[in-house]
Structures are given as structure tokens and as C-alpha cells.
Write a protein that holds these residues in place. Structure first.
Motif, PDB file in Angstrom:
ATOM      1  N   GLY A  40       0.926  -1.125  -0.019  1.00  0.00           N
ATOM      2  CA  GLY A  40       0.051  -0.047  -0.016  1.00  0.00           C
ATOM      3  C   GLY A  40       0.758   1.350   0.062  1.00  0.00           C
ATOM      4  N   ARG A  41       2.145   1.212  -0.172  1.00  0.00           N
ATOM      5  CA  ARG A  41       3.014   2.269   0.073  1.00  0.00           C
ATOM      6  C   ARG A  41       3.696   2.359  -1.360  1.00  0.00           C
ATOM      7  NH1 ARG A  41       3.435   4.166   5.622  1.00  0.00           N
ATOM      8  NH2 ARG A  41       5.254   5.613   4.844  1.00  0.00           N
ATOM      9  N   TRP A  42       3.668   3.626  -1.843  1.00  0.00           N
ATOM     10  CA  TRP A  42       4.443   3.996  -3.149  1.00  0.00           C
ATOM     11  C   TRP A  42       5.671   4.207  -2.712  1.00  0.00           C
ATOM     12  CZ3 TRP A  42       2.546   2.836  -7.540  1.00  0.00           C
ATOM     13  CH2 TRP A  42       1.255   2.802  -7.770  1.00  0.00           C
ATOM     14  N   LEU A  43       6.807   3.326  -2.808  1.00  0.00           N
ATOM     15  CA  LEU A  43       8.439   3.372  -2.818  1.00  0.00           C
ATOM     16  C   LEU A  43       8.595   4.150  -3.800  1.00  0.00           C
ATOM     17  CD1 LEU A  43       8.949  -0.510  -1.792  1.00  0.00           C
ATOM     18  CD2 LEU A  43       8.229   1.627  -0.492  1.00  0.00           C
ATOM     19  N   SER A  44       7.982   4.122  -5.183  1.00  0.00           N
ATOM     20  CA  SER A  44       8.409   4.888  -6.375  1.00  0.00           C
ATOM     21  C   SER A  44       7.183   5.055  -7.196  1.00  0.00           C
ATOM     22  CB  SER A  44       9.707   4.237  -7.132  1.00  0.00           C
ATOM     23  OG  SER A  44       9.861   5.000  -8.325  1.00  0.00           O
ATOM     24  N   GLY A  45       6.788   6.244  -7.296  1.00  0.00           N
ATOM     25  CA  GLY A  45       5.604   6.506  -8.127  1.00  0.00           C
ATOM     26  C   GLY A  45       5.796   6.000  -9.772  1.00  0.00           C
ATOM     27  N   PRO A  46       4.637   5.933 -10.445  1.00  0.00           N
ATOM     28  CA  PRO A  46       4.557   5.493 -11.811  1.00  0.00           C
ATOM     29  C   PRO A  46       4.998   6.710 -12.599  1.00  0.00           C
ATOM     30  CG  PRO A  46       2.283   5.786 -11.053  1.00  0.00           C
ATOM     31  CD  PRO A  46       3.298   5.736  -9.759  1.00  0.00           C
ATOM     32  N   ILE A  47       5.414   6.629 -13.776  1.00  0.00           N
ATOM     33  CA  ILE A  47       5.836   7.726 -14.706  1.00  0.00           C
ATOM     34  C   ILE A  47       5.345   7.445 -16.152  1.00  0.00           C
ATOM     35  CG2 ILE A  47       7.796   8.149 -13.125  1.00  0.00           C
ATOM     36  CD1 ILE A  47       9.544   6.821 -15.390  1.00  0.00           C
ATOM     37  N   LEU A  48       5.182   8.510 -16.719  1.00  0.00           N
ATOM     38  CA  LEU A  48       5.010   8.437 -18.364  1.00  0.00           C
ATOM     39  C   LEU A  48       3.776   7.522 -18.807  1.00  0.00           C
ATOM     40  CD1 LEU A  48       8.726   8.497 -19.443  1.00  0.00           C
ATOM     41  CD2 LEU A  48       7.252  10.315 -19.318  1.00  0.00           C
ATOM     42  N   ASN A  49       3.011   7.350 -17.959  1.00  0.00           N
ATOM     43  CA  ASN A  49       1.542   6.547 -18.214  1.00  0.00           C
ATOM     44  C   ASN A  49       2.135   4.996 -18.692  1.00  0.00           C
ATOM     45  OD1 ASN A  49      -1.059   6.140 -18.646  1.00  0.00           O
ATOM     46  ND2 ASN A  49      -0.764   6.333 -20.951  1.00  0.00           N
ATOM     47  N   ARG A  50       3.337   4.788 -18.069  1.00  0.00           N
ATOM     48  CA  ARG A  50       3.796   3.661 -18.625  1.00  0.00           C
ATOM     49  C   ARG A  50       2.990   2.198 -18.084  1.00  0.00           C
ATOM     50  NH1 ARG A  50      10.247   4.496 -19.178  1.00  0.00           N
ATOM     51  NH2 ARG A  50       9.936   5.729 -21.193  1.00  0.00           N
ATOM     52  N   GLY A  51       3.413   0.773 -18.712  1.00  0.00           N
ATOM     53  CA  GLY A  51       2.612  -0.245 -18.180  1.00  0.00           C
ATOM     54  C   GLY A  51       2.955  -0.594 -16.715  1.00  0.00           C
ATOM     55  N   VAL A  52       2.019  -1.253 -16.205  1.00  0.00           N
ATOM     56  CA  VAL A  52       2.130  -1.654 -14.657  1.00  0.00           C
ATOM     57  C   VAL A  52       1.536  -3.261 -14.412  1.00  0.00           C
ATOM     58  CG1 VAL A  52       2.385   0.642 -13.688  1.00  0.00           C
ATOM     59  CG2 VAL A  52       0.219  -0.648 -13.659  1.00  0.00           C
ATOM     60  N   ALA A  53       1.902  -3.858 -13.796  1.00  0.00           N
ATOM     61  CA  ALA A  53       1.214  -5.059 -13.139  1.00  0.00           C
ATOM     62  C   ALA A  53       1.030  -4.909 -11.652  1.00  0.00           C
ATOM     63  CB  ALA A  53       1.935  -6.149 -13.259  1.00  0.00           C
ATOM     64  N   ALA A  54      -0.507  -5.082 -11.095  1.00  0.00           N
ATOM     65  CA  ALA A  54      -0.822  -4.989  -9.850  1.00  0.00           C
ATOM     66  C   ALA A  54      -1.499  -6.078  -9.380  1.00  0.00           C
ATOM     67  CB  ALA A  54      -1.736  -3.624  -9.924  1.00  0.00           C
ATOM     68  N   TRP A  55      -1.387  -6.423  -8.032  1.00  0.00           N
ATOM     69  CA  TRP A  55      -1.806  -7.684  -7.338  1.00  0.00           C
ATOM     70  C   TRP A  55      -2.019  -7.157  -5.980  1.00  0.00           C
ATOM     71  CZ3 TRP A  55       3.028  -7.185  -8.972  1.00  0.00           C
ATOM     72  CH2 TRP A  55       3.944  -7.271  -7.975  1.00  0.00           C
ATOM     73  N   GLY A  56      -2.853  -8.120  -5.429  1.00  0.00           N
ATOM     74  CA  GLY A  56      -3.425  -8.499  -3.960  1.00  0.00           C
ATOM     75  C   GLY A  56      -2.750  -9.737  -3.505  1.00  0.00           C
ATOM     76  N   GLU A  57      -2.932  -9.981  -2.225  1.00  0.00           N
ATOM     77  CA  GLU A  57      -2.326 -11.269  -1.788  1.00  0.00           C
ATOM     78  C   GLU A  57      -3.046 -12.517  -2.465  1.00  0.00           C
ATOM     79  OE1 GLU A  57       0.102 -11.378   0.062  1.00  0.00           O
ATOM     80  OE2 GLU A  57       0.096  -9.219   0.286  1.00  0.00           O
ATOM     81  N   ARG A  58      -2.294 -13.531  -2.768  1.00  0.00           N
ATOM     82  CA  ARG A  58      -2.851 -14.563  -3.397  1.00  0.00           C
ATOM     83  C   ARG A  58      -3.696 -14.519  -4.619  1.00  0.00           C
ATOM     84  NH1 ARG A  58      -2.196 -15.594   2.075  1.00  0.00           N
ATOM     85  NH2 ARG A  58      -1.057 -17.566   2.534  1.00  0.00           N
ATOM     86  N   SER A  59      -3.353 -13.438  -5.560  1.00  0.00           N
ATOM     87  CA  SER A  59      -4.264 -12.987  -6.709  1.00  0.00           C
ATOM     88  C   SER A  59      -3.371 -12.655  -7.927  1.00  0.00           C
ATOM     89  CB  SER A  59      -5.224 -11.847  -6.526  1.00  0.00           C
ATOM     90  OG  SER A  59      -4.367 -10.783  -6.296  1.00  0.00           O
ATOM     91  N   LEU A  60      -3.984 -13.150  -9.050  1.00  0.00           N
ATOM     92  CA  LEU A  60      -3.124 -13.077 -10.122  1.00  0.00           C
ATOM     93  C   LEU A  60      -2.809 -11.465 -10.472  1.00  0.00           C
ATOM     94  CD1 LEU A  60      -4.637 -15.718 -12.599  1.00  0.00           C
ATOM     95  CD2 LEU A  60      -2.405 -15.985 -11.584  1.00  0.00           C
ATOM     96  N   PRO A  61      -1.773 -11.129 -11.085  1.00  0.00           N
ATOM     97  CA  PRO A  61      -1.650  -9.610 -11.321  1.00  0.00           C
ATOM     98  C   PRO A  61      -2.470  -9.181 -12.302  1.00  0.00           C
ATOM     99  CG  PRO A  61       0.237 -10.935 -12.347  1.00  0.00           C
ATOM    100  CD  PRO A  61      -0.664 -11.830 -11.447  1.00  0.00           C
ATOM    101  N   GLN A  62      -3.042  -7.989 -12.408  1.00  0.00           N
ATOM    102  CA  GLN A  62      -3.861  -7.345 -13.344  1.00  0.00           C
ATOM    103  C   GLN A  62      -2.936  -6.295 -13.972  1.00  0.00           C
ATOM    104  OE1 GLN A  62      -7.509  -8.175 -13.738  1.00  0.00           O
ATOM    105  NE2 GLN A  62      -6.581  -9.669 -12.155  1.00  0.00           N
TER     106      GLN A  62
END
Length: 285
Positions: A40-62
Motif C-alpha cells: 500500500g505504500r508508493w516506494l516509487s511512483g509511476p511515470i509517463l503513463n507506462r505499463g504496470v502489473a498490480a496485485w493483492g495477496e494470493r491473486s493473479l496480477p492485473q
């Protein structure tokens, strides 16, 4: 956030059985260039509208593209945009740093000015000399850094509020890693370098590749190397992943950064050497 390490060391620290290298970074400054969110903490924020993968515990990334939209707001309603969060991506405007960046912040460009905010109140105005020397960051301290002539019009004692919202629900997930370009989404090739501010030469060149992907049933950690050449282009990478039946895929840092750890040993070395990296993605039992 400053520092590089070997992928083997990163994997062993987290007891990951399988691991690949992660997002982009500045090899000289050893700082991240893209999204890193942990618990839940942004160690480093996204830049330039670039692609990401995001997930919660025990779930496949979106998967998708992500921006973080933030403003600093005064009681009078004055709102100034924040361009990046905890990032080595230096841009004109106002950037935000927290203790997740490290125990201190030191200026990344010339003639920076800053505001140190504690409990919502401006505690101190900072000039270039103070930022060059380094500013301690503790607890929930918030440091605003102005670059390229941007102004911070507030003084000590003024109350300021942070407004933050992601461009889509991917930014609400507890864990996010950024890379780019996004290669596959719902089984379709969605490679679009211009949308993510990648150069045409970057898109066309061949290189070792690192990919995080999903077939909607399992997560895939993938590295690719050329056998008789420098490696696949991003277009060739996307086509191959689609042929394998993958549904979603994100390109991560490649070239000499590409690495694959299995059972504590490095089995893939990008361009034949074990390059130091900033972060990685692992499978932890």
C-alpha cells in the motif's frame, strides 16, 4: 530507494524460489524509474503513463497503463500539481518524497527548493544549499521539491493537504510494479511505444527480454534470449507470447538487466554477465 543489488541476493532476502529482474532504474544514480508499490505504500511512483502489473495477496496480477495524479492544496484552495513521487525521474515541477525513499533526500538537480511538511503543516522552507547537503526524512514527513523554476508559495506554519488518486483501479492495489511497454491485454497485442513515451529505436531493437505475464490461470515469469542474434524486438516478443496463449503481458527491464533465478542460482544472464539491478519480482512459497 538508492542502491543496486544482484538478483540472487534480492531473491534470497525474500526467500523467493523463482525470480526475475523488475522495473527500470538509473544505473549511475542507482535510483528507480517507475512504479514500485509494496503493502500500500508508493516506494516509487509511476511515470509517463507506462505499463504496470498490480496485485493483492494470493491473486493473479492485473495489467494496464497507470498514472498517479496528485495535488498539494492550501486552505485558500490553491492547488499545485505534483509530477512524480519518490522517483529518480527528474522533471520540471513539484516532486514529493517520503521516508520510503530513504532516511534522507539529497538534491537530484541544480537549484532545487523545498518545503518540509510534518502533520500537514509546513515546518521549514529549504534552499538549494540545504537540499544539496541532504534533508532527513522520518515517519510521515513529506518533502516537496521544486525544480526548473517551479514555485512553492507557502511558508512555515501554513496547513497543506495532499490529494492523490490513480488514473484507474490498478493504482489502488497493494502491490504494483512498473515497466513497459504493455505487450498483451485480454489476448490482444497492445504494444504502443508512443503512448508510454518510448523511442522508436527502443521498440525496434533486439535485446534479451524480461516479461511478467498471466494466462488468467497462472502467473508467468519469463526471460528470453537470442541464440544466434541479440534477441527479439518488442513486437516479436509480443507475438511469441500471444502464440503461447498468454492473455496479459508486461515488458520489464531487459538487456543486461535480464535475469532468472531458480532455487537460489542465476540461470539467465542478460548479455552474459550478471548485472546489478534495483528490484525484482519473485514467487515466494
Amino acid at each position: 530507494m538508492e542502491g543496486l543489488s544482484s538478483l540472487v541476493q534480492l531473491a534470497n532476502q525474500q526467500q523467493a524460489w523463482v525470480a526475475i529482474n523488475g522495473g527500470y532504474f538509473n544505473r549511475v544514480r542507482r535510483l528507480p524509474l517507475g512504479a514500485l508499490k509494496d503493502n500500500g505504500r508508493w516506494l516509487s511512483g509511476p511515470i509517463l503513463n507506462r505499463g504496470v502489473a498490480a496485485w493483492g495477496e494470493r491473486s493473479l496480477p492485473q495489467f494496464g497503463r497507470l498514472q498517479l495524479r496528485e495535488w498539494i492544496v492550501s486552505p485558500s484552495g490553491q492547488r499545485l500539481p505534483i509530477v512524480v513521487v519518490n522517483s529518480g525521474y527528474v522533471q520540471r515541477g513539484i516532486s514529493r518524497y517520503t521516508a520510503d525513499w530513504g532516511s534522507s533526500y539529497k538534491a537530484l538537480s541544480g537549484s532545487e527548493t523545498g518545503l518540509l511538511i510534518q502533520a500537514g503543516s509546513v515546518r521549514q522552507r529549504l534552499g538549494p544549499a540545504e537540499l544539496d547537503a541532504g534533508v532527513l526524512l522520518r515517519g510521515d514527513d513529506l518533502l516537496l521539491v521544486a525544480r526548473g523554476g517551479a514555485e512553492l508559495p507557502w511558508g512555515p506554519g501554513e496547513q497543506l493537504q495532499l490529494e492523490s488518486r490513480p488514473s484507474n483501479d490498478l493504482g489502488l492495489a497493494p502491490h504494483v510494479i512498473g515497466g513497459g511497454p504493455l505487450l498483451l491485454l485480454d489476448g490482444r497485442i497492445v504494444l504502443n511505444g508512443a503512448a508510454e513515451n518510448f523511442s522508436s529505436s527502443f521498440l525496434s531493437q533486439g535485446a534479451p527480454r524480461t516479461v511478467l505475464a498471466s494466462d488468467d490461470q497462472q502467473v508467468w515469469l519469463i526471460t528470453m534470449e537470442g541464440t544466434q542474434d541479440s534477441g527479439p524486438s518488442l513486437g516479436e516478443t509480443a507475438a511469441l507470447l500471444q502464440q503461447l496463449g498468454l492473455r496479459h503481458a508486461l515488458n520489464l527491464d531487459g538487456g543486461s538487466s535480464t535475469g532468472l533465478v531458480l532455487g537460489g542460482s542465476l540461470h539467465v544472464k542478460g548479455r552474459g554477465v550478471a548485472g546489478s539491478v534495483h528490484n525484482g519480482v519473485g514467487l515466494v512459497p
